[in-house]
Design a protein around this motif. Structure first.
Motif, mmCIF file in Angstrom:
data_model
loop_
_atom_site.group_PDB
_atom_site.id
_atom_site.type_symbol
_atom_site.label_atom_id
_atom_site.label_comp_id
_atom_site.label_asym_id
_atom_site.label_seq_id
_atom_site.Cartn_x
_atom_site.Cartn_y
_atom_site.Cartn_z
ATOM 1 N N PRO A 112 0.680 -1.004 -0.277
ATOM 2 C CA PRO A 112 0.435 0.282 -0.160
ATOM 3 C C PRO A 112 1.051 1.524 0.639
ATOM 4 C CG PRO A 112 -0.936 -1.467 1.339
ATOM 5 C CD PRO A 112 0.557 -2.090 1.313
ATOM 6 N N SER A 113 2.030 1.301 0.287
ATOM 7 C CA SER A 113 2.817 2.802 0.433
ATOM 8 C C SER A 113 3.164 2.838 -0.782
ATOM 9 C CB SER A 113 4.313 2.202 1.159
ATOM 10 O OG SER A 113 5.138 0.692 0.960
ATOM 11 N N ALA A 114 2.768 2.294 -2.135
ATOM 12 C CA ALA A 114 3.294 2.720 -3.972
ATOM 13 C C ALA A 114 2.311 3.280 -3.981
ATOM 14 C CB ALA A 114 3.213 0.884 -4.264
ATOM 15 N N HIS A 115 0.427 3.673 -3.152
ATOM 16 C CA HIS A 115 -0.670 3.905 -3.398
ATOM 17 C C HIS A 115 -1.040 5.282 -2.427
ATOM 18 C CE1 HIS A 115 -1.578 0.732 -6.134
ATOM 19 N NE2 HIS A 115 -1.015 -0.182 -5.045
ATOM 20 N N ASN A 116 -0.064 5.585 -2.003
ATOM 21 C CA ASN A 116 0.205 6.231 -0.516
ATOM 22 C C ASN A 116 1.347 7.606 -0.679
ATOM 23 O OD1 ASN A 116 0.511 7.237 2.064
ATOM 24 N ND2 ASN A 116 -0.449 5.503 2.744
ATOM 25 N N LEU A 117 0.012 8.544 -1.166
ATOM 26 C CA LEU A 117 1.293 9.560 -1.398
ATOM 27 C C LEU A 117 2.437 9.925 -0.684
ATOM 28 C CD1 LEU A 117 2.139 12.005 -3.546
ATOM 29 C CD2 LEU A 117 0.808 13.831 -2.684
ATOM 30 N N ASP A 118 2.100 10.172 0.940
ATOM 31 C CA ASP A 118 2.772 10.608 2.327
ATOM 32 C C ASP A 118 3.834 9.221 2.714
ATOM 33 O OD1 ASP A 118 0.725 11.679 2.659
ATOM 34 O OD2 ASP A 118 0.531 11.130 4.748
ATOM 35 N N ASN A 119 3.585 7.781 2.015
ATOM 36 C CA ASN A 119 4.458 7.536 2.412
ATOM 37 C C ASN A 119 5.560 6.942 0.583
ATOM 38 O OD1 ASN A 119 2.920 5.686 4.130
ATOM 39 N ND2 ASN A 119 2.812 3.913 3.923
ATOM 40 N N MET A 120 4.697 7.106 -0.239
ATOM 41 C CA MET A 120 6.555 7.288 -1.316
ATOM 42 C C MET A 120 7.014 9.069 -1.320
ATOM 43 S SD MET A 120 5.220 5.475 -4.076
ATOM 44 C CE MET A 120 7.161 6.477 -4.880
ATOM 45 N N LEU A 121 6.293 9.900 -0.631
ATOM 46 C CA LEU A 121 7.448 10.219 -0.805
ATOM 47 C C LEU A 121 8.370 10.877 1.414
ATOM 48 C CD1 LEU A 121 5.045 13.782 -1.485
ATOM 49 C CD2 LEU A 121 7.517 13.110 -2.492
ATOM 50 N N TYR A 122 7.811 10.541 2.544
ATOM 51 C CA TYR A 122 8.356 10.091 3.645
ATOM 52 C C TYR A 122 9.407 8.955 3.710
ATOM 53 C CZ TYR A 122 6.784 14.952 3.923
ATOM 54 O OH TYR A 122 7.158 16.674 3.290
ATOM 55 N N ILE A 441 1.995 -0.561 17.367
ATOM 56 C CA ILE A 441 1.567 -0.408 16.422
ATOM 57 C C ILE A 441 1.457 1.112 16.574
ATOM 58 C CG2 ILE A 441 -0.133 -1.197 14.223
ATOM 59 C CD1 ILE A 441 -0.677 -3.423 16.289
ATOM 60 N N LEU A 442 1.605 1.634 15.229
ATOM 61 C CA LEU A 442 1.488 3.309 14.783
ATOM 62 C C LEU A 442 0.415 3.129 13.258
ATOM 63 C CD1 LEU A 442 4.527 4.639 14.766
ATOM 64 C CD2 LEU A 442 2.915 4.777 16.695
ATOM 65 N N PRO A 443 -1.182 3.446 14.128
ATOM 66 C CA PRO A 443 -1.899 3.387 13.328
ATOM 67 C C PRO A 443 -1.698 4.536 12.631
ATOM 68 C CG PRO A 443 -2.690 4.824 15.022
ATOM 69 C CD PRO A 443 -1.282 4.255 15.654
ATOM 70 N N ALA A 444 -2.263 4.214 10.866
ATOM 71 C CA ALA A 444 -2.449 5.794 9.791
ATOM 72 C C ALA A 444 -3.890 4.871 9.909
ATOM 73 C CB ALA A 444 -1.901 4.981 8.644
ATOM 74 N N PRO A 445 -4.322 6.911 9.168
ATOM 75 C CA PRO A 445 -5.567 6.923 8.819
ATOM 76 C C PRO A 445 -6.710 5.973 7.810
ATOM 77 C CG PRO A 445 -4.075 8.739 8.802
ATOM 78 C CD PRO A 445 -3.363 7.880 8.569
ATOM 79 N N SER A 446 -7.448 6.891 7.713
ATOM 80 C CA SER A 446 -8.437 5.841 7.197
ATOM 81 C C SER A 446 -8.247 6.965 5.130
ATOM 82 C CB SER A 446 -10.252 6.203 7.272
ATOM 83 O OG SER A 446 -10.384 6.224 5.732
ATOM 84 N N PRO A 447 -8.224 6.211 4.534
ATOM 85 C CA PRO A 447 -7.233 7.135 2.900
ATOM 86 C C PRO A 447 -8.776 7.823 2.897
ATOM 87 C CG PRO A 447 -8.300 4.371 2.557
ATOM 88 C CD PRO A 447 -8.356 4.587 3.669
ATOM 89 N N LEU A 448 -9.787 8.352 3.548
ATOM 90 C CA LEU A 448 -10.661 9.204 2.507
ATOM 91 C C LEU A 448 -9.941 10.585 3.317
ATOM 92 C CD1 LEU A 448 -14.298 7.425 3.397
ATOM 93 C CD2 LEU A 448 -12.469 7.507 1.435
ATOM 94 N N ARG A 449 -9.261 10.770 4.431
ATOM 95 C CA ARG A 449 -8.730 11.346 5.578
ATOM 96 C C ARG A 449 -7.478 11.432 5.165
ATOM 97 N NH1 ARG A 449 -11.989 12.601 9.500
ATOM 98 N NH2 ARG A 449 -13.386 10.232 9.911
ATOM 99 N N ARG A 450 -6.758 10.888 4.000
ATOM 100 C CA ARG A 450 -5.390 11.983 3.363
ATOM 101 C C ARG A 450 -5.400 12.174 1.499
ATOM 102 N NH1 ARG A 450 -3.952 5.865 2.721
ATOM 103 N NH2 ARG A 450 -3.889 5.265 1.224
ATOM 104 N N SER A 451 -5.420 12.620 1.532
ATOM 105 C CA SER A 451 -5.026 13.501 0.071
ATOM 106 C C SER A 451 -4.073 12.239 -0.955
ATOM 107 C CB SER A 451 -3.991 13.970 -0.459
ATOM 108 O OG SER A 451 -2.390 14.140 -0.011
ATOM 109 N N HIS A 452 -4.340 12.323 -2.418
ATOM 110 C CA HIS A 452 -3.860 11.498 -3.016
ATOM 111 C C HIS A 452 -3.305 11.598 -4.001
ATOM 112 C CE1 HIS A 452 -3.993 7.321 -4.611
ATOM 113 N NE2 HIS A 452 -4.071 7.442 -5.965
ATOM 114 N N TYR A 453 -2.288 11.168 -4.703
ATOM 115 C CA TYR A 453 -1.613 11.560 -5.868
ATOM 116 C C TYR A 453 -1.342 10.719 -6.673
ATOM 117 C CZ TYR A 453 0.755 13.346 -9.830
ATOM 118 O OH TYR A 453 1.030 13.506 -11.446
ATOM 119 N N ASP A 454 -0.868 9.700 -7.566
ATOM 120 C CA ASP A 454 -0.112 8.130 -8.106
ATOM 121 C C ASP A 454 1.568 8.642 -8.094
ATOM 122 O OD1 ASP A 454 -1.660 6.457 -7.283
ATOM 123 O OD2 ASP A 454 -3.930 6.788 -8.520
ATOM 124 N N LEU A 455 1.766 9.357 -7.708
ATOM 125 C CA LEU A 455 3.590 9.638 -8.096
ATOM 126 C C LEU A 455 4.112 8.199 -9.020
ATOM 127 C CD1 LEU A 455 5.408 11.648 -7.863
ATOM 128 C CD2 LEU A 455 6.120 10.879 -5.435
#
Ligand SMILES: Nc1nc2c(c(=O)[nH]1)N[C@H]1C(S)=C(S)[C@@H](COP(=O)(O)OP(=O)(O)OC[C@H]3O[C@@H](n4cnc5c(=O)[nH]c(N)nc54)[C@H](O)[C@@H]3O)O[C@H]1N2
Ligand SMILES: Nc1nc2c(c(=O)[nH]1)N[C@H]1C(S)=C(S)[C@@H](COP(=O)(O)OP(=O)(O)OC[C@H]3O[C@@H](n4cnc5c(=O)[nH]c(N)nc54)[C@H](O)[C@@H]3O)O[C@H]1N2
Ligand code: SF4
Ligand SMILES: [Mo]
Length: 760
Positions: A112-122, A441-455
């Motif tokens: 899922p990090s490949a589908h997640n802008l936060d993870n892709m960048l950070y 375990i550190l939770p990540a928010p729902s996908p609806l609470r983050r922005s999205h761009y398929d970098l």
């Protein structure tokens, strides 16, 4: 009643669940999703949606999704904790381990990090701060063979030829089932529609797969192939192209290509007659496939999981593009082309047409000595790195959106190794088979609470598009964005203590990105100042600031005001186009997209030619009629982690073992029976589904199941657990050039459970 009057509002966003990047239209009431449908105005998906897209509603509402940090108590139970408390624990446990040896901390990044802008960048900021060589990810149970072959041939791991499916007149698909998977390394919403259009315009679709998949059912032709023998078949096609003088690469590319003669020489031993018995495909058929590819007005060969996660993954991936080249189809309309993504396209940055080239093996895994590739070690090595004492032993692990306890080979061994770690942190959304071992375990928010761009995925799209989705809902004050959590972890890793200044760290990241740009002569912002660019990006922070900068300096970008005419992208431009911006069909990009050291297409890279001997030896290997196991994907499943959503798992159990009627009869197995499946690494019990959709000698089981272990908190998944197929995959079997795991073609034995019980 209008939407507003009924208290609902409409919003669109890109689906973050698979590589197809479909536009969704959601109806929301407050924080709840009322309904989801395809966004008909989406410039790319035009209303297409699959069942997983709808499931976002249940994912958002899932009561089992974790919403606070969890700390594991000595009795193994998880207790909710505050963020400060969680980070204090992480700092106190991780910092001493890092202090003693940075390589003692391993990381695993999941799909899922490949589908997640936060993870892709950070995520990479975290990796840099950790400074460990023990970097693992789902990529080495997936696409590394393709990326390695592409890097060696074209100079970059994301310079992957993508079939121009909308214009091709002939498509040969090996080991991929886009009708179930919705495509991979080929971002293309509605593949069924696109393949039907191909046939409707008179084109031909041929599928090579040990199973008659849904895609095979749509095809003009389907051929069964013995698992793991695609490289043999592809080499035989190359052989015929040379032998019958059908190899007609484009003149403009021949001039910049190196190694045609070496390829020809290698293909000598792989005549259709020599490989036919190995692959199970008639020589006449192979010759016809080759001729049809060569004479079609345009053609594209495409391979995916079945050609990557197997014994000869890199050779198969390479040969796919050797054929695309020899038939004149690389880099031309209707062939296999290189997308030009709006942001993050490394093959559009810097000097066009040449680069530093690519080198693997800059370091090796400690125990087995496997090569580093793209800065990572093969995840097939992770257990032994945890288990084997000595300097460099892995003692702690950070997982980010990964479930290696189900998705990597010999998962039974990895599961035991995870339990033996001194410390483990998981950033995740569930307590599952992997995260149950975490101390925090550190939770990540729902996908609806983050922005999205398929970098990542736009690097592989069949059309050039750009689509940004802002967060649909306000952030939850108690659940920080994932990029904040990753930066906070990076701060801990950098020795800044449990509560580092995240805003300062973020500014540092942005400065580094801008600094690199202004130092690059080809960049539109070359020579400007970081301060000036930072000011222009205000008030954006986090992923939005980085994305805006990347879009502006990208190939369609507005260059921070420096660019001239044409569609000029920035994040503001994308914000003004909620259904996306279509940047047109793929266009020829060679030689500019090359980043090889010589500025050439390397058709015969040394690392691959060196592996041909292994393939040649396998031509003579004895086949003793053993059964082999392969996987399969199902439309209503997504690797291991969406089995807790009732809408996707309802109905009869789908994690069944496909067995051909001949094998079933020989082994005294009937439809619906339980069978014991065993391999070198372990045994499972699976329910048999007798079907001639799988070829004789091959059995097929989906991966990502096995939700019956204690200590997890996924109530729906636990009720329909299924067996874990990776209990059977052998961590010692890897594709030599890439270290990628072999997940297809695993030798197994099969017995009815009643007989096994009687013997036991
Ligand atoms: N036998 C066999 N094994 C395979 C494969 C196969 O074909 N056959 N396929 C392989 C492939 S291609 C892949 S990609 C891998 C996948 O392997 P992994 O990436 O290890 O596994 P996933 O099932 O994708 O698990 C995703 C994890 O991310 C969590 N998650 C979901 N959303 C978020 C989020 O927004 N943030 C965070 N932090 N976490 C989140 C989920 O709870 C879950 O724990 O499996 C591989 N394994
Ligand atoms: N619904 C759904 N969609 C998904 C996923 C999911 O789990 N579920 N996962 C996503 C991920 S992470 C990925 S990487 C992609 C993968 O996308 P695809 O590659 O399209 O995935 P699969 O559907 O597993 O197709 C692989 C095919 O290879 C065949 N095969 C197995 N062994 C061999 C072999 O040796 N040779 C040949 N020629 N064929 C072989 C299998 O029978 C299967 O039909 O899908 C993505 N999309
Ligand atoms: S195909 Fe993929 S992107 Fe499209 S709706 Fe389904 S899961 Fe989402
Ligand atoms: Mo994947």
């Amino acid at each position: 009643m209008s939407a507003a009057a009924s208290g609902t509002r409409k919003a669109v966003r890109t689906c973050p669940l698979c590589e197809a990047t479909c536009g969704l239209e959601l109806a929301l009431a407050g924080d709840q999703v009322v309904s989801i449908r395809g966004d008909e105005d989406d410039v790319f998906s035009k209303g297409f949606i699959c069942p997983k897209g709808f499931a976002l509603k249940e994912l958002h509402a899932d009561p089992d999704r974790i919403r606070t940090p969890l700390i594991r108590r000595p009795d193994g139970r998880f207790e909710p904790a505050g963020w400060d408390q969680a980070f204090e624990l992480i700092d106190s446990r991780l910092t001493p381990i890092l202090g003693a040896d940075r390589n003692a901390v391993a990381t695993y990044l999941g799909n899922p990090s490949a589908h997640n802008l936060d993870n892709m960048l950070y995520a990479r900021v975290l990796l840099r701060a950790l400074g460990t060589r023990n970097v693992y990810s789902a990529s080495t149970v997936d696409q590394f063979p393709k990326q390695l072959a592409s890097a060696l041939m074209f100079g970059g791991g994301t310079t992957v030829p993508v079939p121009d499916v909308d214009r091709t007149s002939h498509m040969l698909i090996l080991g991929a089932n886009p009708l179930a998977s919705n495509g991979s390394l080929m971002t293309a919403p509605d593949m069924r529609g696109r393949l039907r259009a191909l046939r409707a315009r008179g084109g031909k679709l041929v599928v090579i797969d040990p199973r008659r998949s849904r895609t095979a059912e749509e095809a003009d032709e389907h051929h069964f192939i013995r698992p793991g023998t695609d490289a043999h078949l592809l080499f035989a096609i190359v052989h015929v192209l040379f032998e019958e003088h059908l190899a007609r690469p484009e003149q403009r590319l021949t001039q910049i290509a190196d190694g045609v003669d070496a390829v020809r020489a290698c293909s000598h031993d792989f005549s259709p007659e020599a490989v036919a018995a190995v692959c199970g495909i008639e020589p006449g058929t192979i010759r016809r496939i080759a001729r049809e590819l060569a004479t079609a007005p345009s053609a594209a060969v495409y391979g995916r999981i079945g050609t990557c996660t197997q014994e000869f993954g890199t050779l198969s991936s390479w040969l796919v593009d050797v054929i695309n080249f020899l038939t004149g189809n690389i880099d031309r309309a209707g062939g296999a082309m290189f997308p030009l993504a709006a942001a993050g396209a490394s093959n559009a940055a810097g000097t066009p047409g040449r680069g530093r080239g690519f080198r693997a093996g800059r370091w090796q895994s400690r125990v087995r000595g496997l090569d580093e590739v793209f800065g990572e070690l093969p995840v097939a090595c992770l257990s032994e790195e945890i288990e084997t004492p000595g300097e460099g032993q892995v003692r702690a692990l950070i997982t980010v959106s990964g479930n290696p306890a189900l998705s990597t080979p010999n998962s039974g061994r990895l599961d035991r190794a995870l339990a033996a770690l001194d410390f483990m942190v998981s950033v995740d959304v569930y307590v599952n088979e992997t995260t149950r071992h975490a101390d925090v375990i550190l939770p990540a928010p729902s996908p609806l609470r983050r922005s999205h761009y398929d970098l990542a995925l736009y690097q592989f799209a069949v059309r050039n598009v750009a689509n940004y989705s802002p967060s649909l809902l306000e952030p939850d004050p108690d659940l920080p964005a994932e990029w904040v959590t990753l930066l906070r972890l990076a701060g801990v890793a950098a020795g800044l203590g449990p509560d580092p200044d995240v805003a300062m760290l973020d500014e540092r990241v942005a400065r580094a990105v801008l600094q690199r740009e202004i130092a690059t002569p080809e960049s539109p912002v070359h020579g400007r100042t970081v301060e000036e660019l930072l000011a222009a990006l205000e008030p954006r922070v986090g992923p939005e600031r980085l994305l805006d900068a990347m879009l502006q300096v990208g190939p369609y970008g507005d260059g921070f005001g420096a660019a001239g005419d044409g569609p000029r992208l920035s994040l503001s431009a994308l914000e003004a186009a909620p259904h996306g911006i279509d940047l047109g069909p793929l266009e020829p990009r060679l030689p500019d997209a090359l980043r090889t050291a010589g500025g050439t297409i390397e058709l015969a890279p040394e690392r691959l030619i060196a592996d041909v001997e292994r393939l040649r030896t396998s031509l003579r290997a004895e086949r003793n009629g053993e059964l082999v196991l392969i996987g399969r994907r199902q439309l209503r499943s997504n690797n291991s982690w969406m089995h807790n959503l009732p809408v996707l798992v309802k109905g009869k159990p789908r994690c069944t073992l496909h067995v051909h009627p001949d094998d079933a009869e020989r082994l005294d197995l009937r439809d619906g029976d339980d069978a014991r499946v065993s391999s070198r690494t372990g045994a499972i019990v699976a329910q048999v589904e007798v079907t001639d959709a799988v070829m004789p000698g091959v059995v097929s089981l989906p991966h990502g199941w096995g939700h019956d272990v204690p200590g997890t908190a996924q109530r729906v998944a636990a009720a329909q657990p299924g067996p874990n197929s990776n209990t059977l995959a052998d961590e010692l079997l890897v594709d030599a050039p890439s270290g990628n795991a072999v997940l297809n073609g695993i030798p197994v034995e099969l017995a009815p459970v009643r007989a096994a019980a009687a013997v036991a």
